[in-house]
Design an enzyme around this catalytic site. Structure first.
Site, PDB file in Angstrom:
ATOM      1  N   ARG A 186       1.128  -4.925  -5.658  1.00 31.61           N
ATOM      2  CA  ARG A 186       1.151  -6.162  -4.884  1.00 31.61           C
ATOM      3  C   ARG A 186       1.456  -7.239  -5.922  1.00 31.61           C
ATOM      4  O   ARG A 186       0.781  -7.334  -6.939  1.00 31.61           O
ATOM      5  CB  ARG A 186      -0.191  -6.396  -4.199  1.00 31.61           C
ATOM      6  CG  ARG A 186      -0.634  -5.163  -3.374  1.00 31.61           C
ATOM      7  CD  ARG A 186      -1.448  -5.542  -2.169  1.00 31.61           C
ATOM      8  NE  ARG A 186      -2.140  -4.389  -1.609  1.00 31.61           N
ATOM      9  CZ  ARG A 186      -1.779  -3.758  -0.500  1.00 31.61           C
ATOM     10  NH1 ARG A 186      -0.726  -4.164   0.183  1.00 31.61           N
ATOM     11  NH2 ARG A 186      -2.475  -2.740  -0.041  1.00 31.61           N
ATOM     12  N   THR A 240       3.943   2.630   5.629  1.00 25.07           N
ATOM     13  CA  THR A 240       2.531   2.221   5.640  1.00 25.07           C
ATOM     14  C   THR A 240       1.771   3.152   6.568  1.00 25.07           C
ATOM     15  O   THR A 240       2.275   3.496   7.644  1.00 25.07           O
ATOM     16  CB  THR A 240       2.336   0.758   6.108  1.00 25.07           C
ATOM     17  OG1 THR A 240       0.952   0.566   6.445  1.00 25.07           O
ATOM     18  CG2 THR A 240       3.168   0.384   7.318  1.00 25.07           C
ATOM     19  N   MET A 282      -9.226   3.410   8.075  1.00 28.67           N
ATOM     20  CA  MET A 282      -8.321   2.313   7.704  1.00 28.67           C
ATOM     21  C   MET A 282      -7.313   2.013   8.807  1.00 28.67           C
ATOM     22  O   MET A 282      -7.195   2.751   9.781  1.00 28.67           O
ATOM     23  CB  MET A 282      -7.555   2.693   6.452  1.00 28.67           C
ATOM     24  CG  MET A 282      -8.290   2.409   5.185  1.00 28.67           C
ATOM     25  SD  MET A 282      -7.157   2.632   3.798  1.00 28.67           S
ATOM     26  CE  MET A 282      -8.164   1.951   2.493  1.00 28.67           C
ATOM     27  N   GLY A 283      -6.544   0.987   8.591  1.00 28.11           N
ATOM     28  CA  GLY A 283      -5.524   0.598   9.564  1.00 28.11           C
ATOM     29  C   GLY A 283      -5.252  -0.899   9.512  1.00 28.11           C
ATOM     30  O   GLY A 283      -4.519  -1.442  10.321  1.00 28.11           O
ATOM     31  N   ARG A 284      -5.900  -1.561   8.574  1.00 24.70           N
ATOM     32  CA  ARG A 284      -5.824  -3.024   8.462  1.00 24.70           C
ATOM     33  C   ARG A 284      -6.128  -3.648   9.820  1.00 24.70           C
ATOM     34  O   ARG A 284      -7.182  -3.361  10.372  1.00 24.70           O
ATOM     35  CB  ARG A 284      -4.453  -3.456   7.947  1.00 24.70           C
ATOM     36  CG  ARG A 284      -4.485  -4.788   7.198  1.00 24.70           C
ATOM     37  CD  ARG A 284      -3.112  -5.206   6.742  1.00 24.70           C
ATOM     38  NE  ARG A 284      -2.642  -4.427   5.639  1.00 24.70           N
ATOM     39  CZ  ARG A 284      -2.741  -4.777   4.355  1.00 24.70           C
ATOM     40  NH1 ARG A 284      -3.297  -5.916   4.044  1.00 24.70           N
ATOM     41  NH2 ARG A 284      -2.261  -4.019   3.403  1.00 24.70           N
ATOM     42  N   ASP A 318       5.120  -5.056   6.018  1.00 21.01           N
ATOM     43  CA  ASP A 318       5.759  -6.323   6.390  1.00 21.01           C
ATOM     44  C   ASP A 318       5.862  -7.300   5.215  1.00 21.01           C
ATOM     45  O   ASP A 318       6.829  -8.060   5.122  1.00 21.01           O
ATOM     46  CB  ASP A 318       5.103  -6.960   7.621  1.00 21.01           C
ATOM     47  CG  ASP A 318       3.619  -7.173   7.459  1.00 21.01           C
ATOM     48  OD1 ASP A 318       3.069  -6.801   6.404  1.00 21.01           O
ATOM     49  OD2 ASP A 318       2.997  -7.712   8.391  1.00 21.01           O
ATOM     50  N   GLY A 355       0.839  -1.208   0.000  1.00 21.70           N
ATOM     51  CA  GLY A 355       0.000   0.000   0.000  1.00 21.70           C
ATOM     52  C   GLY A 355       0.865   1.246   0.000  1.00 21.70           C
ATOM     53  O   GLY A 355       1.828   1.328   0.761  1.00 21.70           O
ATOM     54  N   ASP A 412      -0.659   2.394   8.278  1.00 21.17           N
ATOM     55  CA  ASP A 412      -1.281   1.647   9.375  1.00 21.17           C
ATOM     56  C   ASP A 412      -0.500   1.696  10.694  1.00 21.17           C
ATOM     57  O   ASP A 412      -1.062   1.432  11.746  1.00 21.17           O
ATOM     58  CB  ASP A 412      -1.454   0.168   8.975  1.00 21.17           C
ATOM     59  CG  ASP A 412      -2.276   0.007   7.707  1.00 21.17           C
ATOM     60  OD1 ASP A 412      -3.115   0.880   7.437  1.00 21.17           O
ATOM     61  OD2 ASP A 412      -2.063  -0.985   6.979  1.00 21.17           O
ATOM     62  N   ASP A 436       1.491  -0.460  11.692  1.00 25.29           N
ATOM     63  CA  ASP A 436       1.304  -1.800  12.253  1.00 25.29           C
ATOM     64  C   ASP A 436       2.590  -2.632  12.229  1.00 25.29           C
ATOM     65  O   ASP A 436       2.543  -3.855  12.270  1.00 25.29           O
ATOM     66  CB  ASP A 436       0.176  -2.531  11.505  1.00 25.29           C
ATOM     67  CG  ASP A 436       0.473  -2.690  10.015  1.00 25.29           C
ATOM     68  OD1 ASP A 436       1.438  -2.079   9.518  1.00 25.29           O
ATOM     69  OD2 ASP A 436      -0.268  -3.428   9.355  1.00 25.29           O
TER      70      ASP A 436
END
Ligand code: ADP
Ligand code: F6P
Length: 354
Positions: free
Chosen positions: A75, A128, A172-174, A106, A14, A130, A132
């Site tokens: 992707r 990203t 969002m944020g997965r 990741d 992303g 996110d 995360d």
């Protein structure tokens, strides 16, 4: 020590605001060190297809302020296959690529690790929205995305106040609630419903009714993407039907992935880009650049991925068995620190919201 003549840079997964600033940092610092830089377009797909072009110092002019990624992102499932990896490796040889900087999340780091093991030293930079990636306190794009969310939600508040309404806002944020939690605090929201903590919806509805009774007109309730796409509409319905507060559901979606990067992301990305080149030229490989307590450090990709699993509760016994006791203790300490930070923010959000 290995002499680097030419390195590649790619963006993958992303996109995130600030990726361009990171590429600029890579290009300018590598060239300053006497190393040529090739732009690998469309992430790992470009490496497989040979979509690779030289980048000069001027090719990264006028990008530090731009969102998205001028190298484009992708992707690329093919890169997970031995055939795809062989084609990528052949192109590294063909274009004389001695090392790669891969900017992404990741998944991108897994790809970077594959390349390192196949003999192309590769270093990852966390990009990203996110946030995360447990090994780094901040990833590139997170700050900008949050600023975009509060900008949008401030507008919702205006109309909510005019009509005495609630807005349930999904962000969002997965799997991670970081964006939802921090933007909820910054927007003065009534609640942040995130997967990391239980939410008692009956208590939330009661809280909203009580706040309405003391004159509160507009409400904002944040929901993280990780709650699932049906959750926000369901909560919105309950607010309408049970708390009797007129409410609208809003999914802000990909809008928060675009836009000009914030100052924090531009500086973070520039620092990480330069730092990654330094590490690569020092002969390091299979690492991810991380920001810890304001300092840039490196972490083995394998360690970073397992730390992530440990934090998210998905680490397997077999996976952990490949690390020493000291390493596992250190992962637990790191994960606990991150969990404590989330808990602290969550408590603050609950305490000061109406
Ligand atoms: P992100 O980097 O944002 O997490 P993805 O999970 O989509 O995004 O990963 C980006 C790309 O990294 C994938 O499309 C694929 O090309 C590559 N990648 C992901 N996992 C692996 C893997 N196990 N082995 C090799 N490449 C991978
Ligand atoms: O990782 C960034 C992110 O925007 C997540 O917040 C979201 O879950 C996902 O990517 C959306 O992916 P796509 O761009 O494939 O719709």
């Amino acid at each position: 020590m290995r002499q680097f003549k030419r390195i590649g840079v790619l963006t993958s997964g992303g996109d995130a605001p600030g990726m361009n600033a990171a590429v600029r940092g890579v290009v300018r610092s590598a060239i300053a060190a006497g190393v040529e830089v090739l732009g690998i377009y469309h992430g790992y797909s470009g490496l497989i297809r040979g979509d690779i072009r030289p980048l000069s110092v001027r090719d990264v002019s006028n990008v530090v302020n731009k969102g998205g990624t001028f190298l484009y992102s992708d992707r690329c499932p093919e890169f997970k296959t031995p055939e795809g990896q062989k084609m990528a490796l052949d192109n590294c040889a063909k274009f004389g690529i001695d090392g790669i900087i891969a900017i992404g999340g990741d998944g991108t780091f897994r790809g970077a690790s594959v390349l390192s093991k196949l003999g192309v030293p590769t270093i990852g930079i966390p990009g990203t929205i996110d946030n995360d990636i447990t090994s780094t306190d901040y990833s590139i794009g997170f700050d900008t995305a949050m600023n975009t969310v509060i900008d949008l939600v401030d507008k919702l508040r205006d109309t909510g106040e005019s009509h005495a309404r609630c807005n349930v806002v999904e962000v969002m944020g997965r799997g991670a609630g970081d964006i939802a939690l921090q933007t909820a605090i910054a927007s003065g929201a009534t609640a942040a419903v995130i997967a990391e903590f239980e939410t008692d919806v009956d208590a939330l509805l009661k809280k909203m009714e009580n706040s309405r009774a003391i004159g509160k007109r507009n409400f904002l309730v944040f929901v993280s993407e990780a709650m699932g796409s049906d959750y926000g509409p369901m909560l919105n319905k309950r607010i309408n039907d049970e708390a009797k507060i007129d409410s609208r559901f809003v999914r802000v979606g990909h809008i928060v992935r675009g836009g000009n990067p914030s100052l924090a992301d531009r500086v973070r990305a520039s620092r990480m880009g330069v730092f990654a080149v330094n590490k690569l030229l020092e002969g390091k490989s299979d690492l991810v650049i991380c920001e810890r307590h304001g300092e840039l450090v490196t972490t083995d990709i394998r360690y970073a991925l397992t730390l992530d699993h440990l934090y998210k509760g998905t680490a397997t016994e077999e996976e952990l068995a490949t690390f020493s006791k000291e390493e596992i203790d250190s992962m637990h300490a790191h994960a606990a620190e991150r969990a404590a930070r989330m808990k602290d923010l969550h408590e603050i959000s609950e305490l000061i919201s109406l």
